[in-house]
Design an enzyme around this catalytic site. Structure first.
Site, short mmCIF file in Angstrom:
data_model
loop_
_atom_site.label_atom_id
_atom_site.label_comp_id
_atom_site.label_asym_id
_atom_site.label_seq_id
_atom_site.Cartn_x
_atom_site.Cartn_y
_atom_site.Cartn_z
N ASN A 246 -9.75 0.23 -1.68
CA ASN A 246 -8.98 -0.16 -0.60
C ASN A 246 -9.97 -0.48 0.61
O ASN A 246 -11.13 0.27 0.69
CB ASN A 246 -8.31 0.78 -0.34
CG ASN A 246 -7.20 0.83 -1.42
OD1 ASN A 246 -6.73 -0.22 -1.99
ND2 ASN A 246 -5.83 2.39 -0.75
N GLU B 103 -5.86 22.61 6.16
CA GLU B 103 -5.91 23.71 5.98
C GLU B 103 -5.59 23.92 4.60
O GLU B 103 -6.80 24.68 3.60
CB GLU B 103 -4.20 24.72 5.68
CG GLU B 103 -3.58 24.46 4.43
CD GLU B 103 -2.82 22.36 5.34
OE1 GLU B 103 -1.22 22.44 5.18
OE2 GLU B 103 -3.04 22.02 5.79
N HIS C 195 -8.86 9.99 2.66
CA HIS C 195 -7.85 9.21 3.95
C HIS C 195 -9.06 10.00 5.32
O HIS C 195 -7.34 9.49 6.40
CB HIS C 195 -6.89 9.12 3.89
CG HIS C 195 -6.48 9.08 2.52
ND1 HIS C 195 -5.70 9.39 1.73
CD2 HIS C 195 -7.11 7.90 2.47
CE1 HIS C 195 -5.38 8.42 0.97
NE2 HIS C 195 -6.04 7.00 1.05
N HIS D 27 -9.37 4.69 -2.84
CA HIS D 27 -9.09 5.10 -1.90
C HIS D 27 -9.74 5.76 -0.76
O HIS D 27 -10.69 6.39 -1.48
CB HIS D 27 -7.55 5.63 -1.80
CG HIS D 27 -6.72 4.73 -2.60
ND1 HIS D 27 -5.02 5.77 -2.66
CD2 HIS D 27 -6.11 3.56 -3.56
CE1 HIS D 27 -4.44 4.73 -3.40
NE2 HIS D 27 -4.97 3.74 -3.61
N ASP E 97 1.10 -1.16 -0.08
CA ASP E 97 -0.52 -0.40 0.22
C ASP E 97 0.66 1.44 0.12
O ASP E 97 1.97 1.41 -0.09
CB ASP E 97 -0.63 -0.33 1.34
CG ASP E 97 -2.26 0.62 1.38
OD1 ASP E 97 -2.51 1.29 0.38
OD2 ASP E 97 -3.09 1.00 2.51
N HIS E 98 0.14 2.57 0.41
CA HIS E 98 0.89 3.93 0.10
C HIS E 98 2.59 3.79 0.73
O HIS E 98 3.09 3.62 1.62
CB HIS E 98 0.35 4.15 1.01
CG HIS E 98 -1.58 4.57 0.37
ND1 HIS E 98 -2.33 3.91 0.78
CD2 HIS E 98 -1.16 6.05 -0.51
CE1 HIS E 98 -3.14 4.70 0.56
NE2 HIS E 98 -3.17 5.71 -0.32
#
Ligand SMILES: [Zn+2]
Length: 361
Positions: free
Chosen positions: A289, A180, A224, A267, A107-108
């Site tokens: 995912n 932000e 996420h 994702h 993964d990532h």
């Protein structure tokens, strides 16, 4: 396997391509379940076996380190490298007996974690020398925080190396952003939270020139877990626009591609509405995912077990049936961990149903 002509066990190269094509053409996606232990891996395999469908098992950098043991130092990504390799061998050893095709994926991997990626890649090359295929099926590079050109350039460099040993690359474009970054994105196509069609085309064109074995995680309002629900709107129809754009541009160059040329990955889908998931899948999402929801399910299995057997779990001897009654059969890890596995397997099956990944073999 009459419907899909690929073998059981860990698959690589052309077989992964065949599986993804099959999923895209038949309008379903395969859940990629994040696993952190042999127990969670076995639960995911069991679930896929029960619904007669393929599965993607993926390991994160942290999950890999956990697999090696939290007592080990992770200096230089050492624990993440050997943990991932250890999990890969565990999966390779047992997957065939579950009778389903398994895609073994990492993964990532952000830029600062590249030593982890490099370590796995070396293991793949070594495995390839002996067995003619890589150890893993696929790896993910997440350089979405970098400027597009740099992201694509590094992906190209890696895909060239991966192509030689038939590895798949998953890349990400369009960022999920920090807090932000545009909180008020309900009605606008913010370029950072919603990948633009020309971004997808740039990635597709550049990578396809090297190898067809890549997938793209595009941002279409998915998160996420950074934003509160309602702050960002999931817009799966963007994926449809991307497919049309890539097809049109490819045809301009004389390249006849299918209706949905891109393999998309979803994702940050936890908590998504099921109709949105379905819509995304219809536009060429072949992998989604699953992590947060299966983590909860694993825990919930244990929690429910503890609550139902509380009086049998306070001491080694003595329960409501008698002061001298032994409790061994209640605190044996094979009993309570099994409850966690059963609960997780149930949630993985639910994900399979949501994605249409049922009775596919
Ligand atoms: Zn991502």
């Amino acid at each position: 396997m009459d419907k899909l002509q690929i073998p059981a066990g860990v698959i690589t190269g052309e077989n992964v391509f065949k599986l993804f094509e099959y999923a895209k053409n038949n309008g379903f996606a395969i859940p990629a379940v994040n696993c952190t232990s042999s127990s969670t891996i076995n639960a995911a395999l069991e679930a896929a076996r029960d619904v007669k469908a393929p599965i993607i098992i993926q390991l994160s950098q942290g999950g890999s380190a956990f697999y090696a043991g939290k007592g080990l130092s992770n200096d230089g990504q050492r624990a993440s490298i050997i943990g991932a390799i250890s999990a890969a061998h565990h999966i390779r050893t047992i997957a065939k007996d579950y009778g389903i095709p398994v895609v073994l994926h990492s993964d990532h991997c952000a830029e600062k974690l590249l030593p982890w990626f490099d370590g796995m890649l070396e293991a793949d090359e070594e495995y390839f020398k002996k067995h003619g295929e890589p150890l893993f099926s696929s790896h993910m590079l997440d350089l979405s925080e970098l400027p597009k050109d740099k992201n694509i350039a590094i992906c190209k460099k890696y895909l060239e190396r991966m192509s030689k040993i038939n590895l798949y690359l998953e890349m990400e474009i369009g960022i999920t952003g920090g807090e932000e970054d545009g909180v008020d994105n309900t009605d606008v196509h913010n370029s950072s939270l919603y990948t633009q069609p020309n971004d997808i085309w740039d990635v597709y064109r550049e990578l396809k020139a090297i190898d067809k074995k890549f997938t793209i995680a595009a941002a279409f309002g998915n998160v996420h877990g950074v934003y509160k629900p309602g702050n960002v709107r999931l817009t799966p129809s963007l994926l449809k626009e991307h497919q049309v754009y890539v097809r049109t541009e490819s045809e301009k160059l004389g390249d006849k591609v299918g209706e949905k040329p891109v393999f998309f990955v979803f994702h940050g889908g936890s908590g998504s509405v099921k109709t949105e998931i379905k819509e995304a899948v219809s536009y060429g999402v072949i992998k989604m995912n699953v992590d947060t929801d299966t983590q909860w399910a694993y825990w919930e299995g244990l929690k429910n077990y503890h609550e139902s057997k509380k009086d049998y779990l306070q001491s080694q001897v003595g329960n409501p049936e008698g002061e001298d009654k032994p409790n061994k059969k209640y605190y044996d890890p094979r009993v309570f961990i099994r409850e966690a596995e059963k609960s997780m397997a149930k949630r993985v099956k639910e994900a399979c149903h949501d994605l249409g990944n049922v009775d596919r073999l």
